[in-house]
Design a protein around this motif. Sequence first.
Motif, mmCIF file in Angstrom:
data_model
loop_
_atom_site.group_PDB
_atom_site.id
_atom_site.type_symbol
_atom_site.label_atom_id
_atom_site.label_comp_id
_atom_site.label_asym_id
_atom_site.label_seq_id
_atom_site.Cartn_x
_atom_site.Cartn_y
_atom_site.Cartn_z
ATOM 1 N N ILE A 145 0.836 -1.203 0.000
ATOM 2 C CA ILE A 145 0.000 0.000 0.000
ATOM 3 C C ILE A 145 0.870 1.251 0.000
ATOM 4 O O ILE A 145 0.613 2.217 -0.743
ATOM 5 C CB ILE A 145 -0.955 -0.023 1.215
ATOM 6 N N VAL A 146 1.928 1.264 0.819
ATOM 7 C CA VAL A 146 2.828 2.426 0.872
ATOM 8 C C VAL A 146 3.506 2.631 -0.475
ATOM 9 O O VAL A 146 3.613 3.757 -0.975
ATOM 10 C CB VAL A 146 3.872 2.239 1.994
ATOM 11 N N GLN A 147 3.968 1.538 -1.097
ATOM 12 C CA GLN A 147 4.635 1.638 -2.400
ATOM 13 C C GLN A 147 3.665 2.156 -3.466
ATOM 14 O O GLN A 147 4.029 2.978 -4.301
ATOM 15 C CB GLN A 147 5.185 0.264 -2.798
ATOM 16 N N TRP A 148 2.418 1.659 -3.440
ATOM 17 C CA TRP A 148 1.415 2.130 -4.410
ATOM 18 C C TRP A 148 1.135 3.615 -4.221
ATOM 19 O O TRP A 148 1.032 4.357 -5.195
ATOM 20 C CB TRP A 148 0.142 1.317 -4.226
ATOM 21 N N TRP A 149 1.023 4.055 -2.977
ATOM 22 C CA TRP A 149 0.765 5.476 -2.700
ATOM 23 C C TRP A 149 1.914 6.347 -3.193
ATOM 24 O O TRP A 149 1.700 7.378 -3.816
ATOM 25 C CB TRP A 149 0.556 5.655 -1.189
ATOM 26 N N GLN A 150 3.162 5.929 -2.938
ATOM 27 C CA GLN A 150 4.327 6.696 -3.392
ATOM 28 C C GLN A 150 4.385 6.738 -4.919
ATOM 29 O O GLN A 150 4.672 7.782 -5.518
ATOM 30 C CB GLN A 150 5.614 6.075 -2.833
#
Length: 201
Positions: A43-48
């Motif tokens: 989720i963090v990677q997708w948001w970034q």
Amino acid sequence: MTSINQQINLYLPELRPRRDLVTASRTVLVLSVLLGLALLMSIVQWWQTTLDQNRLVDVEQALQEQTARTERLENEVAARATDQALVREMDTRELRVQQARELYDFMQGTTLGNLVGYSQHLKDLSRASFTGLWLQEIRIVGNADRVMIRGVAQEPAMLPDFVGRLSGGNSAISTRRFNRLVSARDANQQSLYEFTLEAGE
């Protein structure tokens, strides 16, 4: 008569209950924690990645706008090739398009996450610039805690106008006071003035 007592131990070691450290419930718990961590990282990677793509779209749109303006200007110049002011304006537009392309190439080859917070500064610098003044080097440290701008102007009187335009911007640069100015004639072109503006903490 002698009686013989013999004891037989039927509680053999292999019959004793075993206490396994690894149980099915513990295995499921560990796998659940690992799965949760992997999901959180995804989720963090997708948001970034989404943020980076949005920034790239902004730069591409700015590049397309500058390219369209340059093409319109080139068409006008073709119709009125003798207008020297128009030729100079076209050169200025081409320079800005070239700078936008260099910025676009730089941002494509750089981790965009490292540029968080600088887009507004660059927009203010772009809005403050005008014909007759060219920026050659920009250094911004932190949230404009320290700023250095180096460039060339046709007239020294253009510098106060440029600084005044910067103060009307939306980024932290607009609140910085430039406490150092170095200006001198360009060694190669005597009609131009080189300048360096610096603002510190």
